[in-house]
Enzyme design. Structure first.
Site, PDB file in Angstrom:
ATOM      1  N   HIS A   1       1.050  -1.579  -0.374  1.00 13.70           N
ATOM      2  CA  HIS A   1      -0.003   0.535  -0.387  1.00 13.70           C
ATOM      3  C   HIS A   1       0.650   1.130  -0.225  1.00 13.70           C
ATOM      4  O   HIS A   1       1.978   1.581   0.490  1.00 13.70           O
ATOM      5  CB  HIS A   1      -0.868   0.288   1.227  1.00 13.70           C
ATOM      6  CG  HIS A   1       0.263   0.000   2.127  1.00 13.70           C
ATOM      7  ND1 HIS A   1       0.745  -1.064   2.606  1.00 13.70           N
ATOM      8  CD2 HIS A   1      -0.083   1.429   3.427  1.00 13.70           C
ATOM      9  CE1 HIS A   1       0.763  -0.767   4.712  1.00 13.70           C
ATOM     10  NE2 HIS A   1       1.139   0.420   4.406  1.00 13.70           N
TER      11      HIS A   1
ATOM     12  N   CYS B   1       2.287   3.882  11.987  1.00 13.51           N
ATOM     13  CA  CYS B   1       2.903   3.369  10.598  1.00 13.51           C
ATOM     14  C   CYS B   1       3.611   4.412   9.662  1.00 13.51           C
ATOM     15  O   CYS B   1       3.068   5.602   9.952  1.00 13.51           O
ATOM     16  CB  CYS B   1       2.715   1.867  10.124  1.00 13.51           C
ATOM     17  SG  CYS B   1       0.952   2.587   8.623  1.00 13.51           S
TER      18      CYS B   1
END
Length: 704
Positions: free
Chosen positions: A65, A215
């Site tokens: 992603h 993240c």
């Protein structure tokens, strides 16, 4: 808005043999639907994200992603591989691959949807249903959460991701937590708390943990780690609350929840925002994938640390921008935090630029400001050339002061969208000579304008470009108009008037100003009042050729700020029996801190005995500030303590002024502490709220 995933974005027979080939195969489907405009550019962004950290997860899942400027709208593609593809997961290849593509300026609603998917990947019922899906339409419907997909053979996974923006909130709420709010809570089952093995403490309540997950992209791992920790918390019978610091922003945990926690877990690959909120508690600090793969182990580890009494030490306060916006705060408190945000980011530019300019003057003399540009004339072997270089670098650094001040005031109000109009407004303030007053006003205007724009109900089609195009464009235009046409000229006139007033100070007026600044510097020892006095002083010297009055003010402020820690150090030396062993140790460090102009070195003493230490410090600071002004001491550097004495005008008298204030404060502290009543009786000094409330009359130390 078209669906985030359709049957055309599903490949149930993915034949790729590598993660790069898998990403390309799924990305090509996005390109064919117009979701990605540049295949190679997008794949480069995917690879860059993969290089930061492998995206393979236990359970046969791969989630490549990224955010990319080549993505037109948030999109999800799904592939199922019979052979499995290595995405770096510890348990082997992945057979379920989700390629998540988010535009660089994706809006919060779509990021919430992607976050809900990330949470659902921790649901075995959801992944089993995908493995058994017989066709692409069924798989897409499962991921979207369509009711039609719930058949006996392929049961609907609760909380699956909605396909449309209109239903985004429902699936997000249906998943284990509420991703839109960025926080989620798990509690013990009805009987879980009854057993001490399940997590209850001796007092009967369950063990409480607060966690933060984050993240680099903030789309997948952040929320998967949160889901994994929550599930493990339920199984362990502990109460666990997660703050997800993801792409859609984050909602701060309630301070009362943090205060009641018995332990903290940080599962992150980017810095935790406002980390100081969690100081003083048993803490486990790991990468985000540890939160996904071994949550039970982390919970056990934090409980073991709590049992051993291990806690993290207190850290320096975060910048005001990171503390702004707490629920229930009044406007005055928020305004102070917004202004302190700008000041806190500006101070390093002041220190670097001011010291460089001062060194340039020290090496090259007072004519260094007339030197030609070092780009045109620089001789390696000449000291004057090096002096000119230092001076000119310092001037450039000073040029950032007002834009940085304005930009980060706006940042404190409106987060990142406030930066562009804030910097633009600050630069205009510098251009029209509105100075620091102009920077303050520009920052507040920029933050207010952006906050107003963010409240407007924007059509869904425009939300993706709001953060990167619309908000910067409109807010910069509005702030520029206001600064150039409406408020700029009056502010510039006010700035000039204040400068003229400072230049005209002499005699008793200057001495009184020095005393006032000394009182302010010693009132809260690095707090807001202290910073107001310091900012007032640095504003005067933030030019290439500051006035004599401005340099006198800077000298007085620095001298007064050195008094409290030096006085506490001296007091612990001459009358050590009046202090605890911890305070005597702190006194040794206070010598260095005070000499370096770090007023915070006196905070441990002020926290333990505020009603004696703070007034004594203020009196000594006022004496030093008044004497410094009376002696006509000047200073071009905004920081440095005794290490910049060679840059001080009238250095001998300047040191006498500091010594006088230190002696006055030391004498007052010693006398006041000597007069206090014995332990067990009501002491005159009392304690202050907050940290000082723990200070007992038996002189138990209080951590700063």
């Amino acid at each position: 808005m078209s669906d985030m995933i359709t049957a055309d974005l599903v490949d149930l027979d993915l034949s790729a043999d590598s993660k790069e080939a898998a990403a390309r195969a799924l990305a090509e489907r996005m390109v064919s639907l117009g979701r990605v405009t540049d295949l190679e550019g997008f794949l480069a962004d995917v690879a860059a994200r993969e290089a930061q950290m492998p995206t393979g997860l236990d359970g046969g899942i791969g989630i490549p992603h990224c955010r990319s400027a080549h993505v037109t709208e948030p999109t999800l593609a799904f592939g199922r591989s019979a052979a499995g593809i290595d995405f770096g997961a510890p348990d082997g290849p992945a057979d379920l691959i989700f390629l998540i593509a988010a535009p660089a300026g994706a809006d919060d609603a779509h990021l919430t949807i992607l976050s809900a998917l990330a949470r659902q990947l921790m649901n075995s019922e959801f992944t089993d249903a995908l493995r058994s899906a017989g066709d692409a339409e069924t798989a897409a419907a499962l991921i979207r959460g369509d009711e039609a997909a719930a058949t006996p053979e392929t049961p609907r996974a609760e909380g699956a991701v909605s396909a449309s923006q209109n239903t985004a909130a429902a699936p997000a709420a249906a998943s284990a937590g509420t991703a839109a709010a960025s926080t989620s809570r798990t509690s013990t089952d009805a009987g879980a708390g009854a057993s001490s093995d399940a997590g209850s403490e001796a007092g009967g309540r369950p063990f409480r943990i607060v966690a933060v997950t984050s993240c680099p992209t903030g789309i997948a791992h952040t929320y998967m780690a949160a889901e994994s920790l929550e599930n493990a918390g339920r199984e362990a019978g502990v109460e666990l609350v997660v703050e997800t610091q993801g792409s859609a922003g984050f909602t701060r945990l309630d301070p009362e929840v943090i205060a009641a926690a018995d332990g903290v877990i940080f599962a992150h690959d980017v810095p935790v925002r406002e980390k100081d909120r969690f100081a003083g508690k048993p803490t486990v600090d790991v990468g985000v994938k540890a939160g996904i793969n071994r949550p039970a182990e982390l919970i056990g580890e934090v409980r073991e640390r709590a049992a051993r009494g291990e806690v993290t030490s207190g850290s320096a306060p975060s910048t005001p921008v990171e503390r702004a916006g707490d629920a229930g705060e009044g406007y005055g408190t928020k305004l102070r935090k917004w202004l302190m945000s700008g000041v806190s980011y500006m101070v390093p530019f002041v220190a670097a630029g001011g010291l460089l300019i001062a060194l340039g003057f020290a090496i090259g003399g007072y004519k260094v400001n007339k030197a030609p540009s070092v780009m045109d004339h620089f001789v390696w072997t000449q000291g004057d050339s090096w002096a000119a270089l230092l001076f000119q670098i310092g001037v450039v650094s000073f040029g950032f002061l007002v834009p940085v001040l304005a930009g980060y005031i706006a940042y404190g109000m409106a987060d990142r969208p406030g930066l562009v109009p804030g910097f633009v407004g600050g630069m205009i303030a510098s251009t029209i000579n509105a100075g620091f007053l102009g920077g303050l006003v520009a920052g507040l205007l920029a933050g207010g304008v952006v906050m107003g724009i963010q409240k407007i109900n924007i059509p869904a089609a425009l939300r993706g470009i709001m953060p990167v195009v619309v908000i910067p464009l409109i807010s910069s235009a509005i702030v520029g108009f206001l600064m150039f046409v409406v408020v700029g000229k009056p502010i510039a006139s006010a700035q000039k008037g204040m400068t003229d007033w400072l230049n005209g100070l002499s005699g008793s007026n200057a001495i009184l100003l020095g005393a006032l600044l000394g009182l302010m510097m010693c009132f809260d020892l690095g707090g807001p009042v202290n910073k107001v006095a310091y900012t007032f002083a640095t504003a005067g010297i933030a030019v290439s050729n500051p006035s004599d009055s401005a340099m006198k003010i800077m000298a007085a402020v620095m001298a007064a700020g050195m008094v409290p820690p030096l006085a506490m150090a001296l007091a612990t030396t001459v009358r050590g029996k009046l202090f605890t062993q911890t305070e005597r140790e702190n006194g040794k460090a206070a010598w260095v801190l005070g000499a370096s102009f770090i007023s915070e070195g006196a905070i441990p003493f002020a926290a333990a005995d505020p009603l004696r230490v703070i007034p004594s410090s203020m009196v000594g600071g006022a004496v030093t500030g008044a004497l410094s002004m009376a002696f006509g001491a000047t200073l071009r550097a905004p920081h440095g303590g005794i290490f910049v004495v060679p840059l001080i005008g009238n250095p001998f008298l300047y040191l006498i002024a500091i010594a006088a204030g230190v002696c006055v404060t030391t004498a007052l502290v010693v006398v006041l502490k000597g007069l206090r009543k014995p332990a067990g009786q009501s002491a005159a000094g009392g304690t202050a709220p907050g940290a000082a409330a723990a200070a007992k009359e038996d002189r138990q130390p209080v951590a700063a």
